[in-house]
Design an enzyme around this catalytic site. Structure first.
Site: not given
Ligand SMILES: O=C(O)CSc1cccnc1C(=O)O
Ligand SMILES: [Mn+2]
Length: 626
Positions: A237, A246, A290
């Site tokens: 995921y 990330k 946010c």
């Molecule tokens: O929970 C996830 O794996 C998605 S986290 C995410 C996805 C796109 C943009 N930002 C985030 C985040 O947690 O900052």
């Molecule tokens: Mn993000």
């Protein structure tokens, strides 16, 4: 005469698509190691083409992991195993020989929440119980991708190996996947090595839920910043598996940026053009979930303003050597946004971006083949039959306790489809940033907008960022959590060194340092009602920010920074209590700054830069003035 199709092999593993031998030699070497480690039944070299996506999508529909959303063009819905629904910070590690290259010297007894370090020796033992043979019975896919426009001097290249077709389809939306990438590696150039497996060799040892193979008990997301490598096991995921996001574009890129003198940040990039036709670009960092996507695609509520979107989650920024301008690119090619709460009022542009070529994960599905999530009540007739992300069927309005979607349910859509995508969103030189905004959900005590007195004070405002927790993280319940720079889960090296890296940009007199601001859309009144309408009305604050960038005399000094002069923000048509919105309760701030120092000192210890300690002391002194 019989023409046998010559199947290329790597070792004894057939290559079912692409030409392995034509790949750059150093890529072949690495891939051969991955194939030997993971023992797939075949190797498939992705070309990122639409034809490929069509074939892979059909494969997943036939398998039952995707199903078409027939109401739209080429949109699909996916339900995960309910155990695999979000980033897993507690299983996300940074590995370096020296522990404190990765994590700060937290005070004795303090639980460091600025990254998890593991030694190369210990991580090897863990990985050795996971990766060997992990792709048995599956196909190892090779995804060549660029973070940033292919060929831009600001872009970086990665190669992801994965056994998840969902990841291949999602990476094609979120990054630039193309055989052109191989040309840019033809002379042994550096690339970020990304290895991902769902961790379910076949035949599967456990039943597979929702046709979503994963291995939650053994999930680990491991970063090796020095060799620019990521190894992710067990989760299919989002932030755990789309390693370009990330893992690469923030944690590994952050380390590269530290080494090379630029910044990889958790920021949106947008432009605002005022009624005079002046356009300014801003970058803004808010913690996960946010409202970055909503702000980046904002529909102004006052006439004469135009907003354009460059990106909604990640910004790579560097000071131009010639002009001194801070130039930013969005390294991504798509949006992976939080679905719940997104609707034609809060973010019409996001909805319109999603109506074709998009993948929806853990959202609801309407009987007529549409997506549904909490927030779309107005756009969906009451009584509509919905299938929830857990497969439960119910009629909308029947039972308020039923939830169609997981709180962290996501849409994954191509940025080029956004109605207000900026014409220069893929400009290889990036766009010039005039202001940097930090913000969070602060229900109490924090004014609508604060301008930093100077760069050091701005870096302090970023370091002290806090926000009420949301669905994207593992934490539950409403707590005010520290999230410095909105990067707490995403910095790939010692956070104290990261703050110092920001401070050091002031040392180069050629750098045109942008003004830094802090915003808070979420302040509540005594009845727990929002004091500020937010959404499209945030244009009024952005307009003030730009006028301050132009040094207009519209700010007053306060103990916590420069605040808008009464009447300097356009409130036409609004009914807001300005004094409550902008007030600075001294006792709130006095305890807040003490709590900030306590947390920063506990988390960073002696790695907390002296300049930040000085800024804290200066703020305490200002607050103690009569
Ligand atoms: O929970 C996830 O794996 C998605 S986290 C995410 C996805 C796109 C943009 N930002 C985030 C985040 O947690 O900052
Ligand atoms: Mn993000």
């Amino acid at each position: 005469e019989v023409h046998y199709l010559t199947i290329e092999k790597v070792g004894n593993v057939p290559v079912t698509k692409g030409n392995f031998q034509s790949l750059p030699a150093h890529v072949q070497t690495w891939l051969a190691q991955m194939i030997q480690l993971c023992t797939p039944k075949a190797v498939y070299i992705s070309d990122g083409s639409q034809e490929e996506a069509t074939i892979v999508t059909k494969k997943l529909v036939d398998y039952g992991q995707l199903s078409p959303l027939t109401k739209y063009e080429n949109c699909h819905i996916c339900r995960t195993d309910p155990r695999d629904v979000a980033r897993v910070e507690s299983k996300t590690f940074i590995v370096t020989n020296d522990k404190h290259s990765s994590v700060p010297h937290s005070r004795e007894g303090a639980k460091c929440v600025l990254g998890l370090w593991m030694s190369p020796q210990d991580i090897s033992k863990e990985l050795d119980t996971r990766f060997p043979g992990c792709m048995t019975g599956r196909t190892l896919m090779v995804i060549p991708f660029s973070m940033g426009p292919v060929g831009s001097p600001l872009s970086k290249i990665g190669v992801q190996v994965t056994d998840s077709y969902y990841v291949l389809l999602s990476m094609r939306v979120m990054t630039r996947v193309s055989p052109d990438i191989w040309r840019h590696l033809a002379h042994g150039e550096e690339f970020v090595r990304c290895l991902h497996s769902v961790g379910v060799p076949l035949p599967a040892a456990q039943p597979i839920v929702n046709n979503w193979p994963c291995n939650p008990e053994k999930t680990m997301i491991v970063h090796f910043p020095d060799p620019r490598k990521v190894m992710s096991f067990g989760s299919g995921y989002g932030g755990n598996s789309l390693l370009g996001k990330k893992c690469f574009a923030l944690r590994i890129a952050g380390r590269i940026a530290k080494d090379e003198g630029w910044l990889a940040e958790h920021m949106l990039i947008m432009s605002i053009t005022n009624p005079k036709g002046e356009e300014k670009f801003i970058a803004a960092a808010f913690p996960s979930a946010c409202g970055k996507t909503n702000l980046a695609m904002l529909t102004p509520t006052i006439p004469g303003y135009t907003v354009r979107c460059v990106g909604d989650d990640i910004a790579w920024m560097r000071f131009d050597k010639k002009t001194g301008e801070l130039r930013a690119i969005n390294p991504e090619a798509g949006f992976f946004g939080v679905a719940p709460g997104t609707n034609m009022k809060t973010n019409p542009n996001a909805i319109l971006t999603c109506l074709k070529n998009s993948i929806f994960t853990n959202v609801g599905e309407t009987a007529d083949g549409g997506f549904y999530w909490e927030g779309l009540e107005e756009e969906t007739p009451a009584g509509t039959e919905v299938t929830s992300w857990t497969g439960e069927k119910y009629k909308l309005g029947e039972d308020k306790t039923k939830k169609s979607s997981h709180p962290n349910a996501r849409f994954c859509c191509p940025a080029r489809q956004c109605p207000i995508i900026h014409s220069r969103w893929e400009d290889p030189a990036g766009v010039p940033i005039s202001a940097i905004i930090f913000g969070g959900r602060r229900p109490e005590g924090v004014p609508l907008v604060i301008e930093a007195f100077d760069w050091k004070h701005g870096v302090f405002l970023a370091s002290q960022l806090k926000s009420e927790s949301t669905a994207a993280a593992e934490f539950t319940g409403k707590q005010i959590m520290h999230d410095p720079f909105a990067m707490r889960p995403f910095v790939g090296y010692n956070f104290g060194h990261y703050i110092q890296h920001w401070l050091d940009f002031e040392k180069d007199p050629d750098n045109k340092l942008p003004k830094i601001f802090h915003v808070n859309w979420f302040r509540l009144d005594e009845n727990n009602k929002f004091l500020w309408p937010g959404y499209g009305d945030n244009i009024r604050v952005l307009d003030w920010i730009i006028r301050r960038v132009n040094n207009e005399d519209v700010a007053d000094v306060s103990p916590v920074g420069l605040l808008p002069k009464k009447g300097s923000i356009n409130l036409d048509g609004l009914n807001v209590d300005w004094d409550k919105l902008i007030s600075i309760p001294k006792d709130y701030w006095a305890s807040d700054i003490d709590e900030t120092l306590k947390w920063l000192d506990e988390q960073l210890g002696d790695d907390l830069p002296q300049d930040i300690r000085k800024e804290i002391q200066k703020q305490k002194d200002r607050l103690s003035q009569p």
